[in-house]
Design a protein around this motif. Structure first.
Motif, short mmCIF file in Angstrom:
data_model
loop_
_atom_site.label_atom_id
_atom_site.label_comp_id
_atom_site.label_asym_id
_atom_site.label_seq_id
_atom_site.Cartn_x
_atom_site.Cartn_y
_atom_site.Cartn_z
N ARG A 169 0.71 -1.16 0.06
CA ARG A 169 0.03 0.01 0.04
C ARG A 169 0.96 1.22 -0.16
O ARG A 169 0.56 2.24 -0.67
N ALA A 170 1.92 1.23 0.74
CA ALA A 170 2.79 2.49 0.74
C ALA A 170 3.45 2.64 -0.38
O ALA A 170 3.60 3.99 -0.84
N ILE A 171 4.03 1.52 -1.02
CA ILE A 171 4.39 1.74 -2.53
C ILE A 171 3.55 2.38 -3.35
O ILE A 171 3.78 3.15 -4.13
N SER A 172 2.37 1.80 -3.33
CA SER A 172 1.25 2.53 -4.33
C SER A 172 0.83 3.95 -3.96
O SER A 172 0.74 4.58 -4.99
N VAL A 173 0.73 4.26 -2.87
CA VAL A 173 0.29 5.42 -2.49
C VAL A 173 1.44 6.33 -2.72
O VAL A 173 1.07 7.58 -3.46
N GLY A 174 2.67 6.24 -2.95
CA GLY A 174 3.73 6.93 -3.35
C GLY A 174 3.51 7.13 -4.56
O GLY A 174 4.23 8.10 -5.34
N ILE A 175 2.95 6.23 -5.50
CA ILE A 175 2.83 6.51 -6.97
C ILE A 175 1.43 7.24 -7.44
O ILE A 175 1.56 8.03 -8.07
N VAL A 176 0.63 6.69 -6.74
CA VAL A 176 -1.05 7.36 -7.21
C VAL A 176 -1.38 8.47 -6.33
O VAL A 176 -2.24 9.34 -6.68
N ASN A 177 -0.66 8.64 -5.19
CA ASN A 177 -0.77 9.71 -4.51
C ASN A 177 -2.27 9.90 -3.82
O ASN A 177 -2.84 10.92 -3.74
N SER A 178 -2.91 8.75 -3.66
CA SER A 178 -4.48 8.59 -3.09
C SER A 178 -4.31 7.31 -2.49
O SER A 178 -4.36 6.19 -3.21
N PRO A 179 -4.74 7.22 -1.34
CA PRO A 179 -4.99 5.86 -0.80
C PRO A 179 -6.25 5.11 -1.20
O PRO A 179 -5.85 3.67 -1.35
N GLN A 222 6.11 17.20 -12.50
CA GLN A 222 7.23 16.91 -13.32
C GLN A 222 8.20 15.70 -12.73
O GLN A 222 8.65 14.96 -13.37
N LEU A 223 8.32 15.62 -11.12
CA LEU A 223 9.15 14.64 -10.92
C LEU A 223 8.48 13.03 -11.02
O LEU A 223 9.14 12.31 -11.33
N ASP A 224 6.98 13.22 -10.79
CA ASP A 224 6.35 11.96 -10.98
C ASP A 224 6.54 11.53 -12.34
O ASP A 224 6.69 10.36 -12.54
N ARG A 225 6.51 12.53 -13.30
CA ARG A 225 6.46 12.03 -14.79
C ARG A 225 8.13 11.38 -15.06
O ARG A 225 8.25 10.45 -15.67
N ALA A 226 9.01 12.06 -14.43
CA ALA A 226 10.26 11.76 -14.70
C ALA A 226 10.65 10.29 -13.79
O ALA A 226 11.23 9.59 -14.50
N THR A 244 13.61 0.55 -7.99
CA THR A 244 14.57 1.22 -6.93
C THR A 244 14.11 2.22 -6.10
O THR A 244 13.95 2.36 -4.94
N ILE A 245 13.42 3.04 -6.93
CA ILE A 245 13.03 4.62 -6.37
C ILE A 245 11.75 4.10 -5.22
O ILE A 245 11.63 4.65 -4.12
N HIS A 246 10.72 3.45 -5.81
CA HIS A 246 9.59 3.32 -5.38
C HIS A 246 9.80 2.43 -4.00
O HIS A 246 9.23 2.67 -2.79
N ILE A 247 10.53 1.32 -4.27
CA ILE A 247 10.79 0.37 -2.96
C ILE A 247 11.77 0.77 -1.95
O ILE A 247 11.57 0.84 -0.78
#
Length: 165
Positions: free
Chosen positions: A24-34, A104-108, A119-122
Motif C-alpha cells: 500500500r505504501a509503494i502504491s500511495v507513493g505512485i498514485v498519491n491517493s489512499p 514533473q518529478l512524478d513524470r520523470a 528501486t526508487i519506489h521500494i
C-alpha cells in the motif's frame, strides 16, 4: 513454484498479512491517493494470484515479485486516471496542476527504466530501511545503493531534458 503442490495459497496469504502495508505504501507513493492505492494493490494481488503458476522462484522471492506487480498496476491505474481526467475536464497540466514540480518529478520517475523506477519506489518512497528494501528487490544492500545512485543520475538527466522541452 506454481500451485501444483497446493502450498502456494498459505504462503500467499501469509505474504499478504505481512506485506500489505508495504504494498500500500509503494502504491500511495505512485498514485498519491489512499483509495486509488487500495484499488491498485487489490488489482495487483488478484493478478499475482492469477499468475501464480508462472512464478518459478522460491518463497523468499515472492514478495519482490508481488512488489513489482504492485508498481506496474499503480502506474497503470495512474495512467487510466489521467486519461479519464483529460476526457472529463479538458485537462491542461499547466493551469490545473496542484504542484507542477511534483508532477514533473512524478513524470520523470515514471520515465525511468523499470529496474530504477522499482528501486526508487521500494527503496526511497516506501519508507523501508536499506536492508529490507534490498530484500524486496532481491539484491544486496551495496547493489541497492548503487541502483539508487544511478536512479538519481538518470532522474537529473530526465528532469534536465524536461526543462529544455
Amino acid at each position: 513454484m506454481g500451485d501444483r503442490d497446493g502450498q502456494f495459497e498459505p504462503i500467499f496469504a501469509e505474504l499478504i498479512r505481512n506485506k500489505l502495508g508495504l504494498y500500500r505504501a509503494i502504491s500511495v507513493g505512485i498514485v498519491n491517493s489512499p483509495a486509488d492505492a487500495d484499488d491498485a494493490v487489490q488489482a495487483a494481488l488478484v493478478k499475482a494470484w492469477n499468475r501464480r503458476g508462472s512464478f518459478r522462484s522460491d518463497c523468499a522471492a515472492l514478495s519482490g515479485w508481488v512488489s513489482r506487480i504492485v508498481v506496474t498496476e499503480s502506474y497503470d491505474l495512474l495512467r487510466r486516471r489521467v486519461r479519464e481526467r483529460k476526457k472529463l475536464e479538458g485537462y491542461e497540466p499547466e493551469e490545473n496542476a496542484g504542484n507542477p514540480a511534483m508532477e514533473q518529478l512524478d513524470r520523470a520517475v515514471a520515465a525511468l527504466p523499470p529496474l530504477y523506477r522499482d528501486t526508487i519506489h521500494i527503496a526511497v518512497l516506501s519508507g523501508l530501511d536499506g536492508e529490507s528494501a534490498a530484500r524486496e528487490l532481491e539484491c544486496s544492500p551495496n547493489t541497492l545503493y548503487q541502483r539508487v545512485h544511478k536512479a538519481k543520475q538518470l532522474l537529473k538527466e530526465i528532469l534536465g531534458r524536461m526543462e529544455h522541452e
